[in-house]
Write an enzyme that holds these catalytic residues in place. Structure first.
Site, mmCIF file in Angstrom:
data_model
loop_
_atom_site.group_PDB
_atom_site.id
_atom_site.type_symbol
_atom_site.label_atom_id
_atom_site.label_comp_id
_atom_site.label_asym_id
_atom_site.label_seq_id
_atom_site.Cartn_x
_atom_site.Cartn_y
_atom_site.Cartn_z
ATOM 1 N N ASP A 1 0.840 -1.195 0.000
ATOM 2 C CA ASP A 1 0.000 0.000 0.000
ATOM 3 C C ASP A 1 0.877 1.247 0.000
ATOM 4 O O ASP A 1 2.072 1.200 0.285
ATOM 5 C CB ASP A 1 -0.891 -0.040 1.248
ATOM 6 C CG ASP A 1 -1.968 1.039 1.248
ATOM 7 O OD1 ASP A 1 -2.262 1.593 0.180
ATOM 8 O OD2 ASP A 1 -2.518 1.317 2.329
ATOM 9 N N GLU B 1 3.039 5.086 -3.938
ATOM 10 C CA GLU B 1 3.101 6.049 -5.056
ATOM 11 C C GLU B 1 4.435 6.816 -5.135
ATOM 12 O O GLU B 1 4.743 7.236 -6.249
ATOM 13 C CB GLU B 1 1.954 7.059 -4.942
ATOM 14 C CG GLU B 1 0.584 6.486 -5.133
ATOM 15 C CD GLU B 1 0.130 5.615 -3.974
ATOM 16 O OE1 GLU B 1 -0.568 4.626 -4.221
ATOM 17 O OE2 GLU B 1 0.500 5.917 -2.834
ATOM 18 N N ASP C 1 -8.954 4.457 -2.042
ATOM 19 C CA ASP C 1 -9.868 4.983 -1.032
ATOM 20 C C ASP C 1 -11.094 5.600 -1.681
ATOM 21 O O ASP C 1 -11.057 6.730 -2.186
ATOM 22 C CB ASP C 1 -9.156 6.028 -0.171
ATOM 23 C CG ASP C 1 -7.994 5.432 0.607
ATOM 24 O OD1 ASP C 1 -7.852 4.196 0.602
ATOM 25 O OD2 ASP C 1 -7.225 6.203 1.213
#
Length: 927
Positions: free
Chosen positions: A449, A452, A571
């Site tokens: 997770d 980025e 999300d």
């Protein structure tokens, strides 16, 4: 997990936003002054059958920096259906996506290509089997055309009246455009949330740069970077599709205006790949043959997954598993977010709430029941001298650096360093840390997770000495002493892409783009590769440690990520809008070569209403990756919390688990030819133009249509069905017969979802179950569909089964079985048969076909005479139970016009899946 940027990002002042937009408008007004293009001064054939050319700038300008004086052009037909056009600096090497990360043919080296002149190339066209490259020398421009009909697919031709057409190539700014027919339907250019559906919309922003921005934000650069689009056209009733990939990892804006498309890239090279198609499936096949076939998924990964950010201890995990069991809802995989960690540190266990002596027995218990367990890991490694992972990482020098020191950031554990997966030492260190952790708890997969990469701070930071970190306030606020870095051209490039929707600095809430990776690679160039490189390292580690097929779920993705990982859409919100948005995103990722994709069912935050969660599980049960995931701030939303939702879950997931053999076969097709599991309707019906923008329905494979309710308070749903007969998979006595393009209204009470199978299909199904392991051991049913009431027809289908723990997914003796099914209807006679490849695997497993259902027969059956493998089947036969043959009527619905056709069900069979069989029967027909 995380919604770290969505709140802080938009606290930026209105003035900053206004000034950013004003500057962009001013720059747009002066766009004609950016560059005057290039002229082609020489071109020759290369030894490998390509073309090499030299371009020279026509007139230098200094807008966004100086023009690069000379460019090298390389063109090659790499396959019959793939053309490459590569343009770079002719005098020095420039950054490209590393060839070791994304294996492909290398463009010629500059020294070799410029130092060994061959015979000049005198033709203006360079033709391959399916595509033609043609060019104009001054100013240089090129076209890519389809050979079969001469149609232009890409056209960078320069016109004095078109300021968007000149080739511009500067060190930190590259621009090129193509003309497009306004009739073209464009898809792709992600990752972003597209509120208007799957079609790329003129004038919407398409910025490609990986960013931790919640998926609730529409038309913004999100977690992935996929600079590829599919172009679907229909000329005189004949559809054709092609795709264009710009393989470049630097940040870029892509402007689509309906009649043209312009790339504005802040570095790297122009490395175009053109895929001829001409069907949508062929396009994805050709695309994934270059970027990597999608990773094979273990069978259990196609089951239902349950997660929550906020499972506080092992007892809560046990309670969730028990809750699903009591509610009789299927569940295959339990997940934990960072809750299992000690102070949010990777590869650790909370000694109080998730001690090894409690967690490991829980995991082994559910594994013995056929379930699996997956945990989250974030890339940030806590800066903590008592933390073994950190100490070993420092010893191996594995972290990204800035000014010679590891780059300091802040995420959940507080101060962190980020591993550099471009460094081979990092890859081996990462694998060793996964090994150590799996000795603590035998996880079945890993969830990577925030890659980025996400950072709560911006700029160059240091740990404060006057207050502890993370300090006071919201836990995702930056608490370190930081200063923005604007004194380098990497942190403050001349052209500002529309990052975060407000032209935010490139390093905003991520790694400073002047930071340095292994071998001197700048973050400026490699930023959007971070999640991709972490997925490669994680996949490699799991495969090496277990020898089994890995399961990796990654938030950040790049071109080729599907070869290593699945993806979820990040999300989202528990709203009706986000329910609708999820369909377009999932369809896009199928086209990106990441077929194992899904959205957080019921929404990540806030808690959805009971009605919304009903409708979301009805849709989410048919996502390729099906997982309920929620935020710790929201009340519990497991599917058994509401009785009505539990009913919907039993219905929808019940059908999913019956369809697992079909889904697993789609997994096989994805791995072998790139075919998306969830597809836009036009993939199967490319000439059905009404489906080109359809974003409220989708297909699983070629022939299963999902039509979910997407509106509050609705008890019916409108669907667009291509012409033909579509049978309801929940009640096969009901069908939709569509004759033309118009919306049909279908009943959809609260606990029902419409799922239909198309005519001419043979659909393999099983009985289902509460675990995929038990479901796959049940007997098979073949559902054969002919057009309702047709006198003649043909149908076909297939199924692939294997040992799903094997790393490779392929047809191999003793390891797998592949079966093709066929059926015909002619002269009142039905034939159904199979052709088996490598049948021993299925035969040894004892898998059998127990039932064959044939839908769409006209009239009423009289005196069925059934033969199985050449022998008559009688009521007293020991081979089958003839008494289970049943007849029922199929109601056809279109505009209130009701007709009848017949379904024949032959049960009591014990046909080995691993052996060829043939069945036939003749029927009396009442006319």
């Amino acid at each position: 997990m995380t919604f770290s940027l969505s709140s802080s990002l938009f606290s930026s002042s209105f003035l900053f936003l206004f000034l950013s937009l004003f500057l962009r408008l001013c720059l747009a007004a002066s766009i004609g002054k950016i560059g005057k293009g290039y002229r082609l001064v020489s071109i020759e054939e290369s030894p490998d059958g390509g073309l090499i050319g030299l371009l020279q700038v026509k007139q230098k300008t200094n807008v966004y920096g100086a023009d690069i004086p000379h460019l090298q052009l390389f063109v090659k037909h790499e396959t019959d259906a793939r053309l490459r056009v590569h343009i770079t600096d002719a005098e020095k090497e420039r950054w490209e996506v590393p060839y070791n990360l994304l294996p492909r043919e290398k463009a010629p080296s500059l020294k070799k290509s410029l130092g060994n002149r061959g015979d000049p190339f005198t033709a203006s066209e360079y033709s391959g089997n399916e595509l033609i490259f043609s060019y104009k020398a001054d100013p240089f421009s090129f076209l890519v055309k389809r050979k079969s009909n001469g149609e232009t697919l890409f056209d960078s031709t320069s016109e004095e009246t078109d300021p968007y057409s000149s080739l511009v190539f500067k060190d930190q700014y590259i621009e090129i455009s193509t003309k497009l027919p306004t009739s073209a339907s464009i898809y792709g250019l992600g990752e972003n949330t597209q509120p208007k559906g799957v079609l790329v919309q003129p004038s919407d922003p398409y910025t490609i740069y990986t960013t931790d921005i919640a998926a609730i934000n529409v038309n913004m650069d999100l977690y992935g970077a996929h600079p590829v689009y599919m172009d679907l056209r229909n000329n005189d009733g004949q559809a054709s599709a092609h795709a264009v990939l710009l393989l470049n990892s630097n940040g870029m804006d892509v402007f689509y205006r309906g009649s043209s498309l312009t790339y504005k890239v802040i570095g790297g090279v122009l490395d175009f790949y053109f895929f001829a198609g001409s069907t949508p499936l062929a396009v994805v096949d050709q695309y994934t043959s270059l970027v990597g076939r999608p990773a094979p998924m273990p069978y259990w990964a196609l089951g239902f997954h349950q997660c929550r950010w906020g499972y506080r201890n092992v007892s809560q995990l046990e309670g969730v598993v028990e809750g699903y069991k009591k509610a009789n809802i299927p569940l295959d995989v339990m997940w934990t977010d960072d809750d299992h960690m000690d102070a949010a540190k990777d590869f650790t266990l909370d000694p109080i709430n998730f001690p090894r002596e409690k967690l490991q027995p829980f995991v082994k218990k559910i594994q013995s029941q056929g379930m699996h367990y997956i945990v989250l890991i974030d890339p940030g490694i806590a800066v903590n001298s008592t933390y073994g992972v950190y100490r070993r990482g420092m010893a191996k020098d594995v972290f990204i650096k800035h000014d010679g020191q590891p780059f300091l950031a802040q995420v959940w554990p507080g101060p962190v360093y980020f591993p550099d997966y471009l460094n081979p030492n990092t890859v081996s260190w990462w694998a060793d840390e996964i090994r150590r952790f799996r000795e603590l708890v035998p996880v079945d997969g890993l969830w990577i997770d925030m890659n980025e990469v996400s950072n709560f701070c911006t700029g160059k930071c240091k740990i404060p000495t006057d207050h502890p970190c993370p300090g006071t306030g919201q836990p995702w606020d930056c608490c370190m002493d930081c200063k923005n870095i604007t004194d380098t051209r990497w942190d403050d490039p001349p052209y500002k892409i529309n990052a975060s929707g407000i032209s935010a600095p490139l390093g905003h809430k991520t790694i400073a783009t002047s930071a340095v990776h292994y071998n001197g690679v700048r973050e400026y160039d490699a930023h959007s590769l971070y999640g991709f490189t972490q997925a490669i390292a994680t996949h490699k580690a799991l495969l090496g440690l277990t020898g089994k097929r890995p399961f990796v779920l990654s938030r950040s993705t790049f071109v080729g990520s599907g070869h290593y990982a699945a993806h979820w859409t990040g999300d989202n919100q528990g709203t009706w809008e986000n329910l609708r948005y999820s369909i377009s995103t999932i369809l896009n990722f199928g086209m990106f070569g990441v077929p194992m994709v899904g959205a957080d069912i019921c929404g990540f935050y806030p808690q959805p209403t009971e009605e919304l969660c009903n409708r979301w599980i009805q849709l989410g049960a048919f996502y390729p990756f099906s997982r309920d995931h929620a935020n710790f701030y929201s009340p519990r939303q497991e599917l058994y919390v509401w009785d009505t939702v539990a009913t919907s879950a039993r219905n929808a997931l019940g059908l999913r688990y019956k369809l697992l053999p079909y889904l697993y076969t789609l997994n096989y097709e994805a791995h072998t030819c790139g075919a998306p599991m969830a597809r836009p309707v036009f993939f199967s019906f490319p000439n059905f133009t009404e489906s080109y923008g359809l974003s409220t329905q989708f297909l699983l494979g070629s022939s299963v249509m999902v039509t979910p309710v997407l509106r509050k308070g609705a008890t019916s749903v409108k669907g667009m069905f291509p012409p033909g007969t579509w049978y309801n998979l929940f009640d096969m006595t009901k069908a939709v017969v569509s004759k033309s393009a118009h919306w049909l209204s279908l009943d959809a009470p609260l606990n029902a979802v419409n799922v239909h199978v198309y005519q001419n299909t043979i659909l393999p199904m099983q009985r289902g179950g509460l675990r995929s392991r038990e479901a796959r051991m049940t007997p098979f049913t073949l559902v054969v569909t002919f057009p309702a009431g047709a006198a003649e027809g043909e149908a076909k289908g297939k199924v692939f089964v294997d040992d799903d723990e094997l790393p490779e997914m392929k047809i191999a003796a003793g390891q797998s079985t592949y079966v093709e099914f066929y059926a015909t209807l002619s002269m009142k006679k039905v034939k159904v048969w199979s052709v088996v490849t490598e049948g021993d695997f299925a035969a040894k497993k004892g898998w059998v076909i127990e039932k064959v259902k044939v839908l769409g027969l006209e009239g009423l059956g009289q005196g069925l005479q059934i033969e199985v493998n050449g022998e008559a089947m009688k009521e007293d036969s020991t081979k089958a139970d003839f008494t289970e043959v049943s007849l029922s009527h199929v109601e056809k619905l279109e505009g209130g016009n009701h007709k009848k056709s017949m379904m024949v069900e032959v049960g009591g069979l014990t046909l080995s899946l691993g052996k060829n069989f043939a069945m036939s029967w003749s029927m009396g027909i009442k006319g």
